[in-house]
Design a protein around this motif. Sequence first.
Motif, PDB file in Angstrom:
ATOM      1  N   SER A  19       1.781   1.836 -13.240  1.00 30.45           N
ATOM      2  CA  SER A  19       1.806   0.643 -14.088  1.00 30.45           C
ATOM      3  C   SER A  19       2.817   0.842 -15.212  1.00 30.45           C
ATOM      4  N   VAL A  20       3.325  -0.265 -15.713  1.00 34.42           N
ATOM      5  CA  VAL A  20       4.360  -0.217 -16.750  1.00 34.42           C
ATOM      6  C   VAL A  20       3.880   0.566 -17.972  1.00 34.42           C
ATOM      7  N   GLY A  21       2.611   0.430 -18.305  1.00 32.19           N
ATOM      8  CA  GLY A  21       2.056   1.175 -19.439  1.00 32.19           C
ATOM      9  C   GLY A  21       1.767   2.635 -19.123  1.00 32.19           C
ATOM     10  N   GLY A  22       1.888   3.010 -17.842  1.00 32.48           N
ATOM     11  CA  GLY A  22       1.708   4.398 -17.431  1.00 32.48           C
ATOM     12  C   GLY A  22       0.260   4.827 -17.229  1.00 32.48           C
ATOM     13  N   ARG A  23      -0.686   3.904 -17.346  1.00 35.83           N
ATOM     14  CA  ARG A  23      -2.102   4.283 -17.244  1.00 35.83           C
ATOM     15  C   ARG A  23      -2.616   4.303 -15.814  1.00 35.83           C
ATOM     16  N   TRP A  24      -2.143   3.411 -14.953  1.00 32.70           N
ATOM     17  CA  TRP A  24      -2.648   3.262 -13.593  1.00 32.70           C
ATOM     18  C   TRP A  24      -1.613   3.685 -12.575  1.00 32.70           C
ATOM     19  N   GLU A  25      -2.088   4.223 -11.446  1.00 33.62           N
ATOM     20  CA  GLU A  25      -1.208   4.537 -10.329  1.00 33.62           C
ATOM     21  C   GLU A  25      -1.803   3.965  -9.056  1.00 33.62           C
ATOM     22  N   LEU A  26      -0.920   3.644  -8.125  1.00 32.68           N
ATOM     23  CA  LEU A  26      -1.281   3.022  -6.862  1.00 32.68           C
ATOM     24  C   LEU A  26      -0.356   3.601  -5.812  1.00 32.68           C
ATOM     25  N   GLY A  27      -0.880   3.863  -4.621  1.00 34.58           N
ATOM     26  CA  GLY A  27       0.025   4.382  -3.606  1.00 34.58           C
ATOM     27  C   GLY A  27      -0.650   4.725  -2.303  1.00 34.58           C
ATOM     28  N   LEU A  28       0.092   5.480  -1.505  1.00 40.98           N
ATOM     29  CA  LEU A  28      -0.322   5.855  -0.162  1.00 40.98           C
ATOM     30  C   LEU A  28      -0.583   7.351  -0.090  1.00 40.98           C
ATOM     31  N   TRP A  29      -1.728   7.695   0.477  1.00 42.13           N
ATOM     32  CA  TRP A  29      -2.139   9.088   0.621  1.00 42.13           C
ATOM     33  C   TRP A  29      -2.364   9.374   2.100  1.00 42.13           C
ATOM     34  N   PRO A  30      -1.611  10.331   2.673  1.00 41.66           N
ATOM     35  CA  PRO A  30      -1.764  10.619   4.102  1.00 41.66           C
ATOM     36  C   PRO A  30      -3.062  11.372   4.394  1.00 41.66           C
ATOM     37  N   VAL A  31      -3.702  10.981   5.503  1.00 41.21           N
ATOM     38  CA  VAL A  31      -4.897  11.662   5.993  1.00 41.21           C
ATOM     39  C   VAL A  31      -4.695  11.928   7.483  1.00 41.21           C
ATOM     40  N   LEU A  32      -5.647  12.568   8.104  1.00 43.42           N
ATOM     41  CA  LEU A  32      -5.506  12.989   9.494  1.00 43.42           C
ATOM     42  C   LEU A  32      -5.164  11.851  10.452  1.00 43.42           C
ATOM     43  N   PHE A  33      -5.785  10.685  10.287  1.00 43.14           N
ATOM     44  CA  PHE A  33      -5.589   9.587  11.227  1.00 43.14           C
ATOM     45  C   PHE A  33      -4.828   8.414  10.628  1.00 43.14           C
ATOM     46  N   GLY A  34      -3.980   8.641   9.651  1.00 44.63           N
ATOM     47  CA  GLY A  34      -3.207   7.552   9.069  1.00 44.63           C
ATOM     48  C   GLY A  34      -3.000   7.736   7.585  1.00 44.63           C
ATOM     49  N   VAL A  35      -3.218   6.641   6.859  1.00 39.97           N
ATOM     50  CA  VAL A  35      -2.952   6.620   5.422  1.00 39.97           C
ATOM     51  C   VAL A  35      -4.065   5.852   4.721  1.00 39.97           C
ATOM     52  N   ARG A  36      -4.340   6.268   3.510  1.00 37.60           N
ATOM     53  CA  ARG A  36      -5.272   5.538   2.650  1.00 37.60           C
ATOM     54  C   ARG A  36      -4.480   4.918   1.514  1.00 37.60           C
ATOM     55  N   VAL A  37      -4.871   3.722   1.116  1.00 36.53           N
ATOM     56  CA  VAL A  37      -4.309   3.073  -0.070  1.00 36.53           C
ATOM     57  C   VAL A  37      -5.278   3.352  -1.201  1.00 36.53           C
ATOM     58  N   ARG A  38      -4.756   3.975  -2.249  1.00 36.69           N
ATOM     59  CA  ARG A  38      -5.593   4.391  -3.375  1.00 36.69           C
ATOM     60  C   ARG A  38      -4.998   3.909  -4.690  1.00 36.69           C
ATOM     61  N   ALA A  39      -5.890   3.679  -5.652  1.00 38.73           N
ATOM     62  CA  ALA A  39      -5.467   3.321  -7.004  1.00 38.73           C
ATOM     63  C   ALA A  39      -6.476   3.892  -7.986  1.00 38.73           C
ATOM     64  N   GLY A  40      -5.979   4.281  -9.134  1.00 38.29           N
ATOM     65  CA  GLY A  40      -6.855   4.808 -10.164  1.00 38.29           C
ATOM     66  C   GLY A  40      -6.091   5.118 -11.438  1.00 38.29           C
ATOM     67  N   VAL A  41      -6.812   5.616 -12.393  1.00 34.00           N
ATOM     68  CA  VAL A  41      -6.218   6.005 -13.667  1.00 34.00           C
ATOM     69  C   VAL A  41      -5.463   7.313 -13.466  1.00 34.00           C
ATOM     70  N   VAL A  42      -4.250   7.370 -13.958  1.00 37.11           N
ATOM     71  CA  VAL A  42      -3.409   8.562 -13.829  1.00 37.11           C
ATOM     72  C   VAL A  42      -4.143   9.771 -14.422  1.00 37.11           C
ATOM     73  N   GLY A  43      -4.179  10.857 -13.662  1.00 37.66           N
ATOM     74  CA  GLY A  43      -4.795  12.088 -14.131  1.00 37.66           C
ATOM     75  C   GLY A  43      -6.279  12.219 -13.854  1.00 37.66           C
TER      76      GLY A  43
END
Length: 121
Positions: A19-43
């Motif tokens: 996020s522009v304010g640097g507090r939130w992150e969103l992205g793709l995390w690889p797992v054994l059978f594909g990818v997960r879409v995850r979001a949360g507070v940085v750190g």
Amino acid sequence: MEFHQAEPTENLSVLRLVSVGGRWELGLWPVLFGVRVRAGVVGEMTCAVDYCAGASVPDMLTLLHVVRRILEGFDEDVPAYVVERTFPFQDLKPVFRDPVCWPALRRLANLDEMEAGLAAD
């Protein structure tokens, strides 16, 4: 909140948006059978949003887009528990097979209304 591309991390190693304010992150995390879409507070050690997207690249990008559209409706300082409670629970994997979760995500992102507007043009 608004997102921009950022350097990948160990937890979001395929794609990471912050996020522009640097507090939130969103992205793709690889797992054994594909990818997960995850979001949360940085750190933070936990995610407020965590969905199985499967192994299809178009599906991964579609789910990422839907989650991003929903998150863009929140203020940067929203508590993580509010975000977590807003997103529906995923029962079946990948999320596109879930007859409750996937339609709920589409509604939250206003995708059905947007697509209806495009079809009318």
